[in-house]
Design a protein around this motif. Sequence first.
Motif, PDB file in Angstrom:
ATOM      1  N   ALA A   1      55.544 -21.504 111.458  1.00 33.72           N
ATOM      2  CA  ALA A   1      54.306 -21.656 110.683  1.00 33.72           C
ATOM      3  C   ALA A   1      54.621 -22.603 109.537  1.00 33.72           C
ATOM      4  N   ALA A   2      53.800 -23.625 109.351  1.00 31.60           N
ATOM      5  CA  ALA A   2      54.087 -24.614 108.314  1.00 31.60           C
ATOM      6  C   ALA A   2      52.803 -25.232 107.778  1.00 31.60           C
ATOM      7  N   LEU A   3      52.838 -25.575 106.500  1.00 29.42           N
ATOM      8  CA  LEU A   3      51.773 -26.349 105.856  1.00 29.42           C
ATOM      9  C   LEU A   3      52.416 -27.580 105.240  1.00 29.42           C
ATOM     10  N   ILE A   4      51.845 -28.759 105.489  1.00 28.66           N
ATOM     11  CA  ILE A   4      52.344 -29.999 104.901  1.00 28.66           C
ATOM     12  C   ILE A   4      51.201 -30.639 104.123  1.00 28.66           C
ATOM     13  N   ALA A   5      51.378 -30.844 102.833  1.00 29.89           N
ATOM     14  CA  ALA A   5      50.317 -31.389 101.980  1.00 29.89           C
ATOM     15  C   ALA A   5      50.627 -32.821 101.595  1.00 29.89           C
ATOM     16  N   ASP A   6      49.719 -33.721 101.968  1.00 33.49           N
ATOM     17  CA  ASP A   6      49.806 -35.134 101.585  1.00 33.49           C
ATOM     18  C   ASP A   6      51.112 -35.798 101.999  1.00 33.49           C
ATOM     19  N   GLY A   7      51.836 -35.203 102.955  1.00 31.27           N
ATOM     20  CA  GLY A   7      53.107 -35.776 103.386  1.00 31.27           C
ATOM     21  C   GLY A   7      54.159 -35.775 102.304  1.00 31.27           C
ATOM     22  N   ARG A   8      53.985 -34.908 101.271  1.00 29.25           N
ATOM     23  CA  ARG A   8      54.934 -34.897 100.159  1.00 29.25           C
ATOM     24  C   ARG A   8      55.562 -33.534  99.900  1.00 29.25           C
ATOM     25  N   SER A   9      54.900 -32.465 100.306  1.00 35.49           N
ATOM     26  CA  SER A   9      55.440 -31.125 100.083  1.00 35.49           C
ATOM     27  C   SER A   9      55.044 -30.232 101.251  1.00 35.49           C
ATOM     28  N   ALA A  10      55.818 -29.168 101.459  1.00 30.58           N
ATOM     29  CA  ALA A  10      55.571 -28.315 102.622  1.00 30.58           C
ATOM     30  C   ALA A  10      55.993 -26.880 102.344  1.00 30.58           C
ATOM     31  N   LEU A  11      55.366 -25.976 103.084  1.00 33.08           N
ATOM     32  CA  LEU A  11      55.775 -24.575 103.124  1.00 33.08           C
ATOM     33  C   LEU A  11      56.082 -24.265 104.582  1.00 33.08           C
ATOM     34  N   VAL A  12      57.298 -23.802 104.857  1.00 34.05           N
ATOM     35  CA  VAL A  12      57.723 -23.529 106.225  1.00 34.05           C
ATOM     36  C   VAL A  12      58.152 -22.073 106.340  1.00 34.05           C
ATOM     37  N   CYS A  13      57.581 -21.362 107.323  1.00 27.97           N
ATOM     38  CA  CYS A  13      57.925 -19.962 107.588  1.00 27.97           C
ATOM     39  C   CYS A  13      58.404 -19.860 109.033  1.00 27.97           C
TER      40      CYS A  13
ATOM     41  N   ARG B   1      60.268 -30.009  99.082  1.00 30.69           N
ATOM     42  CA  ARG B   1      59.801 -31.268  98.508  1.00 30.69           C
ATOM     43  C   ARG B   1      60.796 -32.396  98.751  1.00 30.69           C
ATOM     44  N   ASP B   2      61.793 -32.124  99.541  1.00 28.24           N
ATOM     45  CA  ASP B   2      62.785 -33.151  99.859  1.00 28.24           C
ATOM     46  C   ASP B   2      62.124 -34.212 100.728  1.00 28.24           C
ATOM     47  N   PRO B   3      62.088 -35.473 100.276  1.00 24.56           N
ATOM     48  CA  PRO B   3      61.399 -36.522 101.042  1.00 24.56           C
ATOM     49  C   PRO B   3      61.910 -36.684 102.464  1.00 24.56           C
TER      50      PRO B   3
END
Length: 240
Positions: A109-121, A134-136
């Motif tokens: 499960a993951a959310l990626i916002a604006d290609g700059r930050s993400a939440l990964v479960c 937030r690692d590019p």
Amino acid sequence: MESTVVKHRDRQSRNSWVAAVETEDREILRAARELLAQASETVDVVLAAEAAHARVIHSVLSEWLTEEGITVRTRMLCAQSTLDWQFVQRHTGDGQPLEVRVARIPLLAALIADGRSALVCADSAVGRRASAIRDPGVIETLQTLFDGIWRNALQVTERIDFGDRARTDMVRPILEWLRLGVTDEVAARELSVSVRTYRRYVAEIMALLGANSRFQAGVRAAELGLLPIAPSQEPPQLRR
């Protein structure tokens, strides 16, 4: 030289990081809300995790998508098991920014916002794990993987409706026969209809599924949960 290397590492450490997130539902909700609040252009969602993760992500997305003025382009990749038809019907169409596709993807499960930050479960050998990223470099890899799967995924716009129960029961063996390549003559005989009528059914099914070939119609039906993903060893209910 050593000083330059140290400065470079310090600069990388300040500008890019991966932070652990507690795996309780309330912490995942909090992290997801923070991520979505920052999004201004795009939100990409991967939803192929176990049921607990899926419920949390569906909940926070539903809450966010119903906020007034949300125009952020949102793409969701689901596995067959996490495709929620009620969610799709509620949040797609009529100018809404959400697009949903189905693909075979790993448990994640993951959310990626604006290609700059993400939440990964994700689940691991030691239990559930969640990370705010937030690692590019990591984000770029996630985005590339998402875009590659998205291009080949099956678009979902609304629930496939074949009409009443009797018609739906008839459609399922037709879909299986299409996938297995059974001839029109044999399939029509099994349904006790004319070949012309059977072909009309096939044309209607292909149109509903947006399929360009009969085999593709069978495969898409499986991906949407209308048929098991693994094909049967022989056509259903064929008379010997």
